[in-house]
Write a protein that holds these residues in place. Structure first.
Motif, mmCIF file in Angstrom:
data_model
loop_
_atom_site.group_PDB
_atom_site.id
_atom_site.type_symbol
_atom_site.label_atom_id
_atom_site.label_comp_id
_atom_site.label_asym_id
_atom_site.label_seq_id
_atom_site.Cartn_x
_atom_site.Cartn_y
_atom_site.Cartn_z
ATOM 1 N N TYR A 1 0.872 -1.177 0.000
ATOM 2 C CA TYR A 1 0.000 0.000 0.000
ATOM 3 C C TYR A 1 0.905 1.221 0.000
ATOM 4 O O TYR A 1 1.745 1.373 0.896
ATOM 5 C CB TYR A 1 -0.936 0.069 1.208
ATOM 6 C CG TYR A 1 -1.685 1.388 1.199
ATOM 7 C CD1 TYR A 1 -2.818 1.534 0.413
ATOM 8 C CD2 TYR A 1 -1.191 2.510 1.866
ATOM 9 C CE1 TYR A 1 -3.452 2.759 0.310
ATOM 10 C CE2 TYR A 1 -1.818 3.737 1.761
ATOM 11 C CZ TYR A 1 -2.951 3.861 0.981
ATOM 12 O OH TYR A 1 -3.572 5.071 0.860
ATOM 13 N N GLY A 2 0.747 2.097 -0.983
ATOM 14 C CA GLY A 2 1.552 3.311 -1.037
ATOM 15 C C GLY A 2 0.674 4.526 -1.229
ATOM 16 O O GLY A 2 -0.249 4.513 -2.038
ATOM 17 N N GLY A 3 0.963 5.574 -0.472
ATOM 18 C CA GLY A 3 0.191 6.805 -0.651
ATOM 19 C C GLY A 3 -0.226 7.431 0.651
ATOM 20 O O GLY A 3 0.435 7.286 1.685
ATOM 21 N N LEU B 1 -3.870 -6.459 9.066
ATOM 22 C CA LEU B 1 -2.510 -6.822 9.450
ATOM 23 C C LEU B 1 -2.520 -7.757 10.660
ATOM 24 O O LEU B 1 -1.780 -8.750 10.704
ATOM 25 C CB LEU B 1 -1.693 -5.564 9.768
ATOM 26 C CG LEU B 1 -1.394 -4.632 8.582
ATOM 27 C CD1 LEU B 1 -0.740 -3.341 9.072
ATOM 28 C CD2 LEU B 1 -0.507 -5.319 7.553
ATOM 29 N N LYS B 2 -3.375 -7.457 11.625
ATOM 30 C CA LYS B 2 -3.507 -8.313 12.821
ATOM 31 C C LYS B 2 -3.934 -9.713 12.434
ATOM 32 O O LYS B 2 -3.385 -10.716 12.914
ATOM 33 C CB LYS B 2 -4.567 -7.729 13.776
ATOM 34 C CG LYS B 2 -4.098 -6.644 14.699
ATOM 35 C CD LYS B 2 -5.274 -6.295 15.620
ATOM 36 C CE LYS B 2 -5.034 -5.030 16.403
ATOM 37 N NZ LYS B 2 -6.236 -4.661 17.187
ATOM 38 N N ALA B 3 -4.935 -9.794 11.563
ATOM 39 C CA ALA B 3 -5.499 -11.089 11.180
ATOM 40 C C ALA B 3 -4.502 -11.951 10.413
ATOM 41 O O ALA B 3 -4.645 -13.174 10.351
ATOM 42 C CB ALA B 3 -6.757 -10.872 10.341
ATOM 43 N N ASN B 4 -3.481 -11.324 9.844
ATOM 44 C CA ASN B 4 -2.514 -12.067 9.031
ATOM 45 C C ASN B 4 -1.124 -12.137 9.643
ATOM 46 O O ASN B 4 -0.164 -12.520 8.955
ATOM 47 C CB ASN B 4 -2.429 -11.424 7.637
ATOM 48 C CG ASN B 4 -3.617 -11.755 6.770
ATOM 49 O OD1 ASN B 4 -3.703 -12.836 6.188
ATOM 50 N ND2 ASN B 4 -4.558 -10.820 6.694
ATOM 51 N N GLN C 1 2.700 -16.848 4.161
ATOM 52 C CA GLN C 1 2.686 -16.789 2.689
ATOM 53 C C GLN C 1 2.809 -15.357 2.189
ATOM 54 O O GLN C 1 3.166 -15.126 1.036
ATOM 55 C CB GLN C 1 1.388 -17.382 2.142
ATOM 56 C CG GLN C 1 1.278 -18.892 2.230
ATOM 57 C CD GLN C 1 -0.006 -19.366 1.570
ATOM 58 O OE1 GLN C 1 -1.067 -19.401 2.197
ATOM 59 N NE2 GLN C 1 0.073 -19.705 0.290
ATOM 60 N N VAL C 2 2.473 -14.400 3.056
ATOM 61 C CA VAL C 2 2.356 -13.017 2.599
ATOM 62 C C VAL C 2 3.296 -12.092 3.363
ATOM 63 O O VAL C 2 3.778 -12.409 4.458
ATOM 64 C CB VAL C 2 0.904 -12.504 2.751
ATOM 65 C CG1 VAL C 2 -0.061 -13.397 1.996
ATOM 66 C CG2 VAL C 2 0.511 -12.391 4.213
ATOM 67 N N TYR C 3 3.540 -10.926 2.741
ATOM 68 C CA TYR C 3 4.315 -9.878 3.388
ATOM 69 C C TYR C 3 3.697 -8.543 2.967
ATOM 70 O O TYR C 3 3.360 -8.351 1.800
ATOM 71 C CB TYR C 3 5.781 -9.938 2.972
ATOM 72 C CG TYR C 3 6.699 -9.150 3.873
ATOM 73 C CD1 TYR C 3 7.307 -9.740 4.976
ATOM 74 C CD2 TYR C 3 6.962 -7.794 3.628
ATOM 75 C CE1 TYR C 3 8.145 -9.018 5.809
ATOM 76 C CE2 TYR C 3 7.798 -7.074 4.450
ATOM 77 C CZ TYR C 3 8.379 -7.684 5.548
ATOM 78 O OH TYR C 3 9.203 -6.967 6.381
ATOM 79 N N PHE C 4 3.519 -7.644 3.932
ATOM 80 C CA PHE C 4 2.889 -6.351 3.661
ATOM 81 C C PHE C 4 3.929 -5.228 3.711
ATOM 82 O O PHE C 4 4.738 -5.159 4.643
ATOM 83 C CB PHE C 4 1.796 -6.050 4.688
ATOM 84 C CG PHE C 4 0.641 -7.005 4.644
ATOM 85 C CD1 PHE C 4 -0.407 -6.815 3.760
ATOM 86 C CD2 PHE C 4 0.600 -8.108 5.493
ATOM 87 C CE1 PHE C 4 -1.482 -7.696 3.720
ATOM 88 C CE2 PHE C 4 -0.466 -8.992 5.468
ATOM 89 C CZ PHE C 4 -1.510 -8.791 4.579
ATOM 90 N N ASN D 1 5.848 -10.011 9.416
ATOM 91 C CA ASN D 1 5.534 -10.116 7.987
ATOM 92 C C ASN D 1 5.005 -8.792 7.432
ATOM 93 O O ASN D 1 4.170 -8.774 6.521
ATOM 94 C CB ASN D 1 4.542 -11.251 7.725
ATOM 95 C CG ASN D 1 3.176 -10.978 8.334
ATOM 96 O OD1 ASN D 1 3.038 -10.101 9.192
ATOM 97 N ND2 ASN D 1 2.171 -11.715 7.901
ATOM 98 N N ALA D 2 5.498 -7.697 7.974
ATOM 99 C CA ALA D 2 5.085 -6.379 7.485
ATOM 100 C C ALA D 2 6.151 -5.352 7.810
ATOM 101 O O ALA D 2 6.897 -5.490 8.784
ATOM 102 C CB ALA D 2 3.750 -5.972 8.099
#
Length: 408
Positions: free
Chosen positions: A227-229, A244-247, A252-255, A278-279
């Motif tokens: 997410y950018g902006g 973000l909390k839920a993941n 498998q993912v990175y934010f 993971n973020a």
């Protein structure tokens, strides 16, 4: 034609990429004389100036601070822009007869400037509607429809629409909203004139992507969502935090969250407190660095507060599409951005108060084959619908006579 462009967005370099600079370059390259009036905030400690840069005339008007300041100063400075712009135009552009005036929202407080040029030069006026104020502030509970501030700005909004010969909206939902809530506005003068850019060619190189991710300590073996902006109230940051909390256990993912805004400290305090593995959160990066980072990611994220009754259509979408990235949009139900994304088959949508549905869409986009197909569709849709050539032709069709020649 002599074209006057008014905006509160700073344009420092016309050769940089952006929805307004790209469009103005197109007008310049098509042979028009382009004049740009933009603000120069007091904190920059520079005076009003009138200069020619890269074939475009810039009138940079010294105003009060409207960014990186408190809400009181921002409010006062915004209200004074109209008076300061008008004074500068009378001083520096008094001998220029304009054929076309293009202006954007925000703000809605250009009505007197538009009226002056329209009467003086018999110019045609075109509003690029990027923001529907004051209703957006009402949606976010910033003030009520009963308040004096709402009534004041609502009058200004109606006057601006009345002075506009044409109103270009970002999407069909915007057109419908304006016509439904402003019965005095003629259907003939409202049309879709979407956000657009001059698409750059972006070649994705696996070794470069690996290098950039390693530079920022971002995993190379996960699906990276960016997410950018702006990180402000319109983006519904609370929902982003819930996602973000839920993941936080999802390996498998990175934010990647990169930006600035009134809610940046809220999300920063969350990152400081929770210590996600993971973020990663970045304050606003230099444009070149951000673009390199964004182009190394896999999926672009769009967030809008679920309470909106106005149909926003964030221009952030275009940079994702330019990079051939699929999009995951979590928004209110009023905007049609989700319908556009899903109809064009270049992303997925959910409502921005449903974490469970967000997670389902998130997992779908972890599939590389799906991402690849949607990414290709994104670039194709951009080139077919959202280039500055499209926007230019939409505006200029109002200046053609029966033989197809432009009025000058």
């Amino acid at each position: 034609m002599n074209v006057l462009f008014l905006s509160i967005g700073r344009i420092e370099n016309i050769e940089e990429n952006g929805i307004y600079s790209d469009l103005l370059r197109y007008f310049r390259n098509a042979g028009h004389n382009v004049y740009v009036v933009t603000p120069r905030e007091r904190r920059l400690k520079k005076h009003t100036e009138y200069v020619t840069e890269n074939g475009i005339q810039f009138l940079r008007v010294k105003i009060g601070n409207i960014t990186k300041t408190n809400i009181i100063e921002k409010g006062i400075s915004t209200l004074r822009i109209e008076k300061l712009f008008l004074k500068a135009i009378k001083k520096y552009l008094n001998n220029i007869k304009f054929d076309l005036v293009i202006y954007t929202t925000p703000p809605i407080t250009f009505e007197k400037v538009i009226a002056y040029i329209k009467k003086r030069d018999n110019a045609k006026t075109y509003l690029l509607l990027k923001d529907i104020f004051p209703q957006n502030a009402v949606d976010l509970k910033m003030f009520s429809k009963k308040s004096l501030i709402y009534k004041y700005f609502r009058r200004k909004e109606k006057k601006l629409y009345a002075q506009s010969d044409f109103i270009g909206c970002m999407s069909q939902a915007n057109v419908n909203f304006i016509l439904k809530n402003n019965e005095e506005v003629s259907h003939e003068k409202v049309e879709v004139c979407p956000n657009s850019i001059e698409p750059l060619s972006i070649i994705k190189n696996k070794s470069e992507i690996k290098e950039i991710r390693e530079k920022y300590n971002i995993p190379v073996d996960r699906t990276v969502f960016i997410y950018g902006g702006n990180l402000g109230k319109p983006q519904g940051i609370d929902f982003l935090i819930e996602c973000l909390k839920a993941n936080k256990e999802n390996n498998q993912v990175y934010f990647v969250i990169a930006g600035s805004g009134t809610e940046f400290n809220k999300i920063k305090s969350f990152f400081d407190r929770v210590k996600l593995t993971n973020a990663k959160l970045f304050a606003q990066l230099p444009k070149d660095e951000y673009e390199a980072l964004a182009n190394s990611c896999d999926v672009g994220l769009i967030f809008l507060d679920y309470r909106f009754t106005i149909p926003n259509f964030p221009s952030r979408l275009l940079s994702y599409m330019q990079a051939s990235m699929p999009v995951l949009a979590a928004t209110d139900k009023s905007t049609d951005i989700g319908k556009v994304i899903e109809k064009g088959e270049f992303g997925l949508w959910c409502e921005s108060n449903n974490v469970e549905e967000f997670n389902k869409k998130l997992q779908i986009l972890c599939n590389p084959d799906i991402r690849r197909k949607m990414g290709t569709n994104a670039r194709k849709y951009l080139e077919e619908n959202y280039t500055v050539k499209h926007t230019y032709e939409i505006i200029m069709k109002h200046f053609k006579n029966e033989k197809g020649k432009a009025h000058v």
